[in-house]
Enzyme design. Structure first.
Site, short mmCIF file in Angstrom:
data_model
loop_
_atom_site.label_atom_id
_atom_site.label_comp_id
_atom_site.label_asym_id
_atom_site.label_seq_id
_atom_site.Cartn_x
_atom_site.Cartn_y
_atom_site.Cartn_z
CG HIS A 46 -10.71 6.13 2.34
ND1 HIS A 46 -11.05 7.41 2.71
CD2 HIS A 46 -9.39 6.01 2.57
CE1 HIS A 46 -9.97 8.04 3.15
NE2 HIS A 46 -8.94 7.21 3.06
NE ARG B 50 -5.60 2.34 -0.45
CZ ARG B 50 -5.49 3.40 0.33
NH1 ARG B 50 -4.40 3.60 1.01
NH2 ARG B 50 -6.48 4.24 0.43
CG ASN C 103 -1.79 1.09 1.44
OD1 ASN C 103 -1.74 2.06 0.68
ND2 ASN C 103 -2.64 1.00 2.45
NE ARG D 293 -4.96 13.46 1.07
CZ ARG D 293 -5.38 12.21 1.06
NH1 ARG D 293 -6.42 11.86 0.33
NH2 ARG D 293 -4.78 11.30 1.78
CD GLU E 53 -7.46 1.31 4.04
OE1 GLU E 53 -6.68 1.57 4.98
OE2 GLU E 53 -7.78 2.14 3.18
#
Ligand code: ADP
Length: 401
Positions: A180, A92, A13, A241, A381
């Site tokens: 996500h 990912r 990832n 962000r 994840e």
């Protein structure tokens, strides 16, 4: 790429300045045997740490790693010495554009398609494709699987994907993709396990609040809408962000401040959000520690909670009501004060928190009898990537042999 029998799956990832990998033994227990975090890539004092499945540190260093490729190289060199036979690697991949609505085995064709998508996501796709090539250098015959963060949202209703722009842009792929997805998918499966399939099929809002943050509205186990949009810069404000801005702000920066494009990109991706508003840190724990004495820290926290509350209300509207609200990721899983603040004044939606349960980060933090069940769930994840990779590998082995 010959499919290999075996049970060890490596997940990769790669973030903008970090790389997370994990090694799973995918037997019935789905045991994580190793996890590595490499942080501050491209900065002076990097951080490289590997832990075993019990959390014991196996390696820890502060190397200077110029880029993602150097970071992955360093980890794979370390891993090769252990001689663990890998069955496959799962990546990912942040953006699958219009092409991918589920994980797929990496093929030369896919790599070509994904490089064609680079203009859609120049901040992630190039380094993710590079990771595939780096793995191939170390393990030339190993199957690799791409798991897309956008896949879970790919079939949101059109009305949730449209931007009010001319049709040509929609056709060439300018739309809300949402991200996500691996986290949301994992949590919906997990919800079915802990709360029963009926709850998982109900009207669910998941607030994934980490350094990157987004909120998704899910019904029947499927994504109906989400806050992130064309890129992971949109939606709710995050650590660094900006989240949603009036497009006029970007035009102003270009037109009046003569900011070059890379500077605008750096501003909205790395210098905005909690860091930009507080001027202190992108990390909410740091801001909480300074909240009492520094009004800017307090204001940044207030803005984050206010925006999260506003998006929760909007998504409850998109779903036509709400049965379950889930908090997850670093902030969602560990910060009771923030959860309480977000849920304040949402009692009109049937959200009633139990203070003691909330303080304990209990699995269910709503009061008994609350119309909406509020849950705290740990996302994973990496495990979702490992599960997808195992499934595709089995499929390939069945087909080929
Ligand atoms: P990422 O998007 O990088 O995976 P995380 O999910 O690790 O981010 O979330 C990081 C955010 O969660 C930071 O703002 C941090 O302050 C906050 N946080 C609060 N408590 C914890 C904790 N116990 N562990 C990790 N992050 C935490």
């Amino acid at each position: 790429m010959k499919p290999k029998h075996g049970k060890h799956i490596l997940t990769i990832n790669s973030g903008s300045s970090s790389l997370k990998t994990a090694l799973f033994l995918m037997d019935k227990k789905e045991t994580m045997e190793l996890s590595a975090r490499i942080e501050r890539i491209g900065l002076s004092r990097g951080y490289f740490q590997i832990k075993d499945g019990k959390g014991r540190i196996l390696a820890e260093e502060h190397p200077r790693l110029p880029d993602q490729d150097a970071a992955l190289n360093k980890f794979l060199k370390w891993l090769q010495k252990r001689k663990t036979p890998l069955a496959a690697v799962g990546h990912r991949v942040v953006n699958g554009g219009l092409h991918y609505d589920q994980p797929e085995l990496v093929t030369p064709r896919m790599e070509k398609t994904l490089s064609g998508l680079e203009p859609l996501d120049p901040n992630h796709l190039p380094q993710e494709l590079k990771a595939v090539k780096t793995v191939r250098r170390f393990y030339p015959d190993l199957a690799q699987v791409a798991c897309f963060d956008t896949a879970f949202h790919r079939h949101m209703p059109d009305v949730a994907q449209w931007y009010p722009l001319p049709r040509e842009l929609w056709r060439e792929g300018v739309r809300r993709y949402g991200f996500h997805g691996l986290s949301y998918e994992y949590l919906i499966h997990e919800m079915a396990r802990v709360a029963g399939p009926q709850a998982a099929r109900g009207r669910v809002i998941i607030a994934h609040l980490g350094n990157g943050a987004s909120v998704a509205a899910i019904r029947g186990g499927k994504s109906m809408d989400t806050t992130m949009g064309f890129t992971p810069t949109g939606g709710l404000m995050m650590g660094t962000r900006s989240g949603d801005l009036d497009p006029g702000v970007v035009l102003y920066l270009l037109r009046e401040k003569f900011m070059p494009l890379p500077a605008v990109s750096d501003l909205v991706n790395h210098r905005a959000g909690l860091l930009g508003v507080s001027g202190i840190s992108p990390d909410l724990r740091d801001l909480m520690a300074q909240r009492a004495k520094n009004p800017r820290a307090a204001e940044a926290i207030e803005l984050f909670c206010y925006q999260a509350r506003k998006f929760l209300g909007a998504l409850a509207g998109a779903l036509g009501g709400l049965d379950t609200l889930v908090f997850t990721a670093g902030i969602g899983e560990n910060m009771p004060w923030i959860r309480r603040r977000i849920c304040q004044r949402l009692d009109f939606l049937g959200i009633h928190l139990d203070s003691a349960l909330n303080e304990r980060n209990a699995a269910v933090i709503s009061r008994p009898g609350s119309q909406v069940t509020v849950r705290v769930m740990r996302t994973n994840e990496e495990l979702m990537i490992a599960r997808h990779t195992r499934r595709l590998l089995r499929h390939k082995i069945r087909n080929e042999g």
